[in-house]
Write an enzyme that holds these catalytic residues in place. Structure first.
Site, mmCIF file in Angstrom:
data_model
loop_
_atom_site.group_PDB
_atom_site.id
_atom_site.type_symbol
_atom_site.label_atom_id
_atom_site.label_comp_id
_atom_site.label_asym_id
_atom_site.label_seq_id
_atom_site.Cartn_x
_atom_site.Cartn_y
_atom_site.Cartn_z
ATOM 1 C CE LYS A 79 36.692 137.570 63.490
ATOM 2 N NZ LYS A 79 36.081 136.332 64.035
ATOM 3 C CB SER A 154 32.294 136.933 63.879
ATOM 4 O OG SER A 154 33.388 136.159 64.359
ATOM 5 C CB SER A 178 33.294 132.834 63.909
ATOM 6 O OG SER A 178 32.148 133.217 64.620
#
Length: 513
Positions: A79, A154, A178
């Protein structure tokens, strides 16, 4: 079975037995990215040459009989909120679009030491603020099961690339759900470790008392493999817990006896999709068939979780994001006249500082801050900064922020009481399946309510996992969430693996066009 359809644990066994090379495996995942990521848009950055070069180096060491790390050539996606030395780290924000960190986050150092092949950086909601990966400054990510729908957020890019078989493992962060929410939406396994289990050094902060890095995989065994590498005390992170790290990969397949599951009645209240409720209750029955017992418990303060979270998290965000001002680093507004005026205005201020404070003047410096942040941050980030600044301001701190901290402790108390009676809490990961792209983007409150079942885990600082437990009639994945006591990830992974051995939901993959 195609090469990339195997789990990371299966890949690792094949690599160790030399049935496949890291170069072959990495190339297979790169080919998958080449074929499908134009539609999924999971990656912000992919570096095929660097990945293949690293894979070859690992293969050469293995062939020479030299030691190879625990991840031994597995391709891993990251990420884009974790610092990677010499590689752009944008947090999917315009304000960091050209930021190249001079150092690696601790988790990146650990991945490299374990001989992971870092295959790319994944898309996300800007600064990890959002639940759909629609808030990226660059593009929206699609759900591989239905590209008209969101993958969650996210960490939507990391979840989508895992579901679309573009990486063997991937790394996300979880501030209020998330990791677990996108894992549920994308039909994969995602683990949010206990706060302090994994170092946050080099993680670009959203809410420092809530953020935690964790793994995505096809199975609980995959997550155990990656957590074993990531976990451990880090002297560079004052919140890192100085406790031993279990050998998760060696114990994950050991069955648990006398398992006691708690079913919080508040998790099955109004607003829960009926198909999700049916799938979760069927999963609980599957556990009972494996020898577990289930009993109802109460988590009365859960209903305050969302309100509490959206005071604490934005408050911390407003402080953490104050550093992005166009002066120290990152994006700066292009107004040259303003910059030219800045030096002259500063000189005048020095002459007048005993008579008038800079804060009272509409100087070029203040305008530089204002325009840079207005242009560099997206709507959701601005919304949370404003909310957090308000709740921390004079006259409102006690009424909002301090009260939220007290409710946070009550929520933790609910968990403490429940875990006196049961080993794990089980329930749905999300109240609804993946929603359409654009469906909730203009309704922030509706989006926030998607985190109804995940936010309390973060507020309490505990661990939680989402595992696939079924599909809706329209073919959308459903996630089962399990939560445990602090630092009890070893047993949590064992419990998840028990279910996955008895079912095959985690083995299903989307048919990519």
């Amino acid at each position: 079975m195609s090469l990339i359809s195997k789990s990371a644990a299966e890949h690792l066994r094949d690599l160790e037995a030399r049935k496949v090379s890291s170069v072959e495996l990495t190339r297979a995942y790169l080919d998958q990215i080449q074929k499908h990521d134009a539609k999924i848009k999971a990656f912000l950055l992919v570096d095929p040459d660097a990945a293949l070069a690293r894979a070859k180096g690992i293969d050469d060491r293995r062939a020479a009989g030299k030691p190879v790390g625990k991840l031994g050539g597995l391709p891993v996606a990251i990420k884009d909120v974790m610092c990677t030395q010499g590689v752009k780290t944008t947090c999917a924000s315009k304000i960091l679009e050209n930021f190249v960190p001079p150092y690696d986050a601790t988790v990146i150092k650990k991945l490299k030491a374990a001989d992971a092949v870092l295959i790319g950086k994944t898309n996300m909601d800007e600064f990890a603020m959002g639940g759909s990966t629609e808030n990226s400054a660059y593009f929206k990510t699609a759900n591989p099961w239905d590209t008209s729908r969101v993958p969650g957020g996210s960490s939507g890019g990391s979840a989508a690339c895992q579901a679309a078989m573009m990486a063997a493992l991937s790394l996300g962060t979880d501030t209020g759900g998330s990791i677990r929410q996108p894992a549920a939406f994308c039909g994969i396994t995602g683990l949010k470790p206990t706060y302090g289990r994994v170092s946050r050094y080099g993680l670009v902060a959203f809410a420092s008392s809530l953020d935690q890095i964790g793994p995505f995989g096809q199975t609980a065994e995959d997550c155990a493999l990656l957590l074993e590498v990531l976990a451990g005390h880090d002297p560079l992170d004052s919140t890192s817990a100085n406790i031993p790290t279990p050998e998760y990969s060696k114990t994950v397949n050991q069955p648990l006896k006398g398992l006691k599951l708690g079913i919080a009645r508040e998790y099955f209240a109004e607003g829960l999709n009926s198909e999700i409720e049916a799938a979760v209750r069927a999963a609980i029955k599957a556990y009972e068939s494996l020898g577990a017992t289930a009993k109802e418990v109460s988590m009365p303060n859960t209903k305050y979780g969302i309100a509490t979270y959206y005071i604490i998290a934005p408050s911390e965000a407003s402080s953490n994001l104050a550093r992005y001002d166009g002066v120290h680093y990152g994006y700066r507004t292009e107004e040259k006249q303003m910059l030219a005026e800045l030096a002259d205005e500063q000189k005048r201020y020095e002459a007048e500082k005993n008579q008038k404070k800079l804060a009272d003047m509409d100087t070029p410096l203040i305008r530089l801050y204002r325009k840079t942040r207005a242009e560099g941050f997206g709507p959701e980030v601005k919304r949370r900064i404003m909310l957090g600044t308000y709740t921390l301001s004079a006259g409102y701190y006690d009424a909002y922020y301090l009260k939220a901290l007290k409710v946070r402790r009550l929520i933790r108390g609910d968990y403490d009481k429940a875990f006196e009676e049961v080993d794990f809490l089980v329930g749905p990961t999300t109240p609804s399946p993946a929603f359409k792209i654009g469906e909730k983007i203009d309704d922030p409150l509706s989006m926030y309510l998607e985190d109804l079942y995940t936010v309390p885990t973060n507020l309490a600082g505990l661990a939680g996992i989402s595992i696939p437990c079924g599909f809706t009639k329209s073919g959308l994945p459903i996630g089962l969430q399990m939560q445990c006591r602090a630092f009890d990830e070893e047993r949590l992974l064992q419990a998840a693996a028990m279910y996955q051995k008895a079912t095959d939901w985690h083995m299903k993959r989307p048919a990519l066009a």
